[in-house]
Motif scaffolding. Structure first.
Motif, PDB file in Angstrom:
ATOM      1  N   GLU B 231       0.828  -1.211   0.000  1.00 22.89           N
ATOM      2  CA  GLU B 231       0.000   0.000   0.000  1.00 22.89           C
ATOM      3  C   GLU B 231       0.862   1.261   0.000  1.00 22.89           C
ATOM      4  O   GLU B 231       0.544   2.244  -0.659  1.00 22.89           O
ATOM      5  N   VAL B 235       0.734   4.264  -2.776  1.00 22.14           N
ATOM      6  CA  VAL B 235       0.601   5.692  -2.466  1.00 22.14           C
ATOM      7  C   VAL B 235       1.704   6.469  -3.180  1.00 22.14           C
ATOM      8  O   VAL B 235       1.469   7.545  -3.737  1.00 22.14           O
ATOM      9  N   HIS B 239      -1.346   8.659  -6.208  1.00 23.46           N
ATOM     10  CA  HIS B 239      -2.225   9.063  -5.118  1.00 23.46           C
ATOM     11  C   HIS B 239      -3.678   8.732  -5.382  1.00 23.46           C
ATOM     12  O   HIS B 239      -4.375   8.197  -4.533  1.00 23.46           O
ATOM     13  N   SER B 240      -4.137   9.045  -6.603  1.00 22.25           N
ATOM     14  CA  SER B 240      -5.579   8.869  -6.852  1.00 22.25           C
ATOM     15  C   SER B 240      -5.928   7.387  -6.904  1.00 22.25           C
ATOM     16  O   SER B 240      -6.988   6.990  -6.427  1.00 22.25           O
ATOM     17  N   ARG B 243      -6.141   6.248  -3.356  1.00 26.86           N
ATOM     18  CA  ARG B 243      -7.364   6.706  -2.711  1.00 26.86           C
ATOM     19  C   ARG B 243      -8.563   5.883  -3.203  1.00 26.86           C
ATOM     20  O   ARG B 243      -9.413   5.473  -2.437  1.00 26.86           O
ATOM     21  N   GLY B 246      -9.011   2.675  -1.638  1.00 30.58           N
ATOM     22  CA  GLY B 246      -9.375   2.726  -0.230  1.00 30.58           C
ATOM     23  C   GLY B 246      -8.191   2.793   0.709  1.00 30.58           C
ATOM     24  O   GLY B 246      -8.319   2.526   1.898  1.00 30.58           O
ATOM     25  N   PRO B 248      -5.757   4.799   3.007  1.00 35.53           N
ATOM     26  CA  PRO B 248      -5.751   6.130   3.630  1.00 35.53           C
ATOM     27  C   PRO B 248      -4.434   6.857   3.334  1.00 35.53           C
ATOM     28  O   PRO B 248      -3.430   6.622   4.010  1.00 35.53           O
ATOM     29  N   VAL B 249      -4.457   7.722   2.322  1.00 33.30           N
ATOM     30  CA  VAL B 249      -3.218   8.337   1.838  1.00 33.30           C
ATOM     31  C   VAL B 249      -2.545   9.185   2.914  1.00 33.30           C
ATOM     32  O   VAL B 249      -1.340   9.092   3.132  1.00 33.30           O
TER      33      VAL B 249
END
Lengths: 323, 369
Positions: B231, B235, B239-240, B243, B246, B248-249
């Motif tokens: 994960e 990130v 980023h998108s 996100r 799901g 949590p950035v």
């Protein structure tokens, strides 16, 4: 009356300390408006400070120093431009690389040429941009308030500071009133559109980094030959980063950037003034804490006024033509 | 056709490209050395000999390398999460402070407890110093590069204050703390080897080298074998997408930076708990910045980082010997070489990658035909 004298001194040194910040801030502004992030202001400033002090020491002429300083900074700007534009490299990494390389190279060369432990020789008054007393300053100093303001605040700065006063409107005019400025702003927002209009993105961005190099070079020049009288190891002391923060705080616009730089200059002047001073209620603040002031202020400003929204949309992103 | 199977084989990716980047940096450095009126080839041989020529030199090389493994891993973990942590320097300073406080807190009761707590203190203080810029980046959008740089300056001033104030050695003049209580320190490698019946010249190399290797393995495992590491890299890449998946950035940003800060903070184990046995102002000596060069040189892979750290360890140790032999060369030159390595390995990646990829494509096309 003592308070008034204190304040004039403080404002006077604000202008002095803000000069390199304003120049570097405008340099960062021009580069970022074109889409090139310039974290390398620090290194360019240091390189220019070294080159200017070294050339002025050898030639005894501050103008030779200025030319050398500006050229050194523009050379580094060209490297950064080549990496960012032609190589499509990471602009932040490139800027940091320049900062670190210069932090090593400048004292090495200083040591090699002058054998003074990584410094350059102390410049005499004729070899640097020393304080200029404006006409009538002596005679007007007795005139209350206005005369004193003229003598204490307006008069008595070095040439580069006065030059900066002219550069600020010039840069603002260039960015907002010329066709070059229009293209500059466009290429930072939407390089595809500029490219489609038949204007070279590459050329525009090279021009922008070179203008940035010129301005940033002047900021280094004033550091070692205007405010100081020699090159000292790490003399930029984070001013390049402060200028960048001021530019973000100033939302990539000339006048707000100027105001932000003046604020930083004021805090820097204040921290110098506070050293060893006994304040009511607080007592004497340890010098290490007053030194922290500008850095803490930067953090607070960046935290309070996040600038993400206003950054040029294409800044930091290499432009690749679709074939 | 373009873009199809552009990947290079492992040996080219992990061996050829870093070598070419390094050669380019060395070429420019060689030109500078030549400009300084010294023979670059002689300089190189002095450097290699000074770094590996005798046992003590090897000890020093690996001692410096240990610092760089910590700071290199620190930069790398943040970079995998898409963050550029320039604050290794400040985080290392705070780590040194944390371990010193732990030692003075319990050092008189039990050395073992003190060492354990010191290791924890270094990591926790380093992580805490990274937390603030991370939080500001995640929640307020502050530019993490600028905030971490500011935190370096603030850390340096803070340490300077403590070491001429509350933490200064009683009656001392230098910006340094009192000595650690006897027995509170990490075992030196030569003592360890002597216990096993092996003779090795004295050097500052100590057990933190093994701690650094353990951290390397842990980082590798975390990044490649755990959901969390996966994960974290998502990130960093997008980023998108993160996100959307799901993740949590904001939380990942903060956790990645704190891990990074903890690793940087642990550099103090080697310098302070391994060798100096007291806190010294500015003991980090720019090692935090070297971490950037190490991470890029090592292609942000844990194994690569260890190799790059040894390379920079050799540069530091060999460079010190070199500065001794050649009057025109100072340790500043090593700083310049670092900058050049960052430039060629980090920013000018395409310089060699593109031509080599094209070469491989042509080669493959010919093979297919």
């Amino acid at each position: 009356m003592e308070f008034f004298a204190d304040l004039t001194l403080l404002i006077d040194s604000t202008f002095r300390t803000a000069t390199p910040l304003v120049l570097a801030g405008l340099a960062g502004l021009v580069a970022e408006r074109s889409g090139i992030v310039d974290i390398g202001l620090e290194g360019k400033m240091l390189a220019a400070a070294f080159a200017a002090a070294a050339a002025a020491a050898v030639s005894g002429n501050p103008w030779v120093g200025m030319v050398a300083g500006v050229l050194a900074s523009m050379f580094l700007a060209l490297i950064h431009g080549y990496v960012s534009i032609a190589q499509r490299g990471n602009q932040i990494v490139s800027g940091m690389a320049i900062n670190i390389a210069v932090a090593g190279l400048a004292p090495t060369l200083a040591n090699f040429w002058f054998h003074q432990g990584g410094q350059t020789p102390l410049l005499g008054d004729e070899a640097r941009f020393s304080a200029i007393t404006l006409p009538f300053a002596e005679r007007l100093s007795d005139v209350p308030v206005l005369g004193q303001l003229y003598t204490e605040i307006i008069s008595g700065h070095n040439l580069v500071t006065y030059l900066t006063v002219l550069i600020i409107p010039a840069v603002a005019w260039m960015v907002y009133r010329t066709s070059f400025g229009l293209r500059l702003r466009a290429v930072g927002e939407n390089p595809e559109a500029v490219d489609t209009a038949g204007i070279s993105v590459t050329k525009l961005r090279y021009q922008a980094v070179l203008i940035g190099g010129l301005l940033c070079g002047l900021s280094g020049v004033v550091l070692s030959t205007g405010m100081g009288a020699a090159f000292i190891r790490d003399m930029s002391a984070g001013k390049g980063y402060l200028a960048l923060a001021a530019m973000i705080f100033g939302r990539w616009k000339p006048v707000p950037t100027l105001l932000a730089c003046l604020l930083f200059g004021f805090v820097d002047a204040l921290q110098g003034r506070l050293q060893g001073e006994n304040l009511p209620l607080i007592g004497e603040i340890p010098v290490q804490f007053t030194i922290m002031l500008p850095y803490v202020l930067t953090v607070i400003i960046l935290a309070g006024f996040a600038g993400k929204m206003d950054a040029p949309k294409a800044s930091g992103i290499p432009y690749e033509k679709d074939h | 056709m373009a873009g199809a199977n552009k990947k290079l084989p492992l040996w080219a990716e992990a061996g050829l490209l870093p070598t070419l980047n390094l050669l380019a940096a060395f070429l420019v450095s060689g030109l500078v050395i030549w400009g300084l009126g010294e023979d670059p080839f002689l300089a190189l041989s002095l450097l290699v000999d000074g770094a590996f020529g005798f046992q003590e030199a090897i000890g020093y090389t690996f001692y410096y390398a240990t610092n760089f493994v910590f700071t290199g891993l620190a930069v790398s973990v943040a970079y995998h999460a898409g963050l550029f942590n320039i604050g290794g320097e400040g985080q290392a300073m705070l780590g040194g402070l944390g371990l010193t406080l732990a030692v003075f807190l319990v050092g008189d009761t039990s050395p073992f407890l003190a060492i354990g707590l010191a290791i924890l203190g270094a990591a926790v203080f380093g992580a805490a110093w990274a937390f603030i810029p991370a939080w500001l980046q995640a929640k307020r959008g502050s530019h993490i590069v600028i905030t971490t740089i500011m935190f370096n300056f603030i850390a340096s001033a803070l340490l300077a204050y403590l070491l001429v104030g509350p933490l200064q050695r009683p009656g001392g003049q230098m910006p340094e703390s009192a000595d650690f209580p006897a027995g509170v320190g990490l075992v030196h490698a030569h003592d360890l080897l002597a216990m096993m019946g092996m003779e090795f010249e004295q050097s500052p190399l100590n057990v933190s080298a093994l701690i650094a290797l353990a951290c390397t393995f842990a980082v590798w495992f975390m990044l490649t074998r755990t959901r969390f590491g996966y994960e974290l890299r998502v990130v960093g890449k997008n980023h998108s997408a993160a996100r959307f998946a799901g993740i949590p950035v904001a939380r990942m940003t903060i956790v990645a930076m704190m891990l990074s800060g903890a690793l940087a903070g642990m550099m103090g184990l080697n310098e302070i708990l391994g060798e100096q046995l007291r806190l010294i102002g500015n003991f980090t000596l720019g090692y935090g910045f070297v971490g950037i060069a190490v991470a890029f040189m090592g292609r942000n892979h844990p194994v690569g980082i260890v190799l790059a750290a040894i390379l920079f360890g050799a540069l530091y140790q060999g460079g010190a010997e070199l500065a001794f032999e050649m009057p025109n060369i100072t340790r500043d030159l090593i700083v310049m070489i670092q900058g050049l390595v960052i430039l060629f390995a980090g920013a000018m990646e395409h310089l060699f990658r593109d031509p080599i990829e094209r070469l491989f494509m042509r080669f493959r096309a010919r093979e297919a035909a």
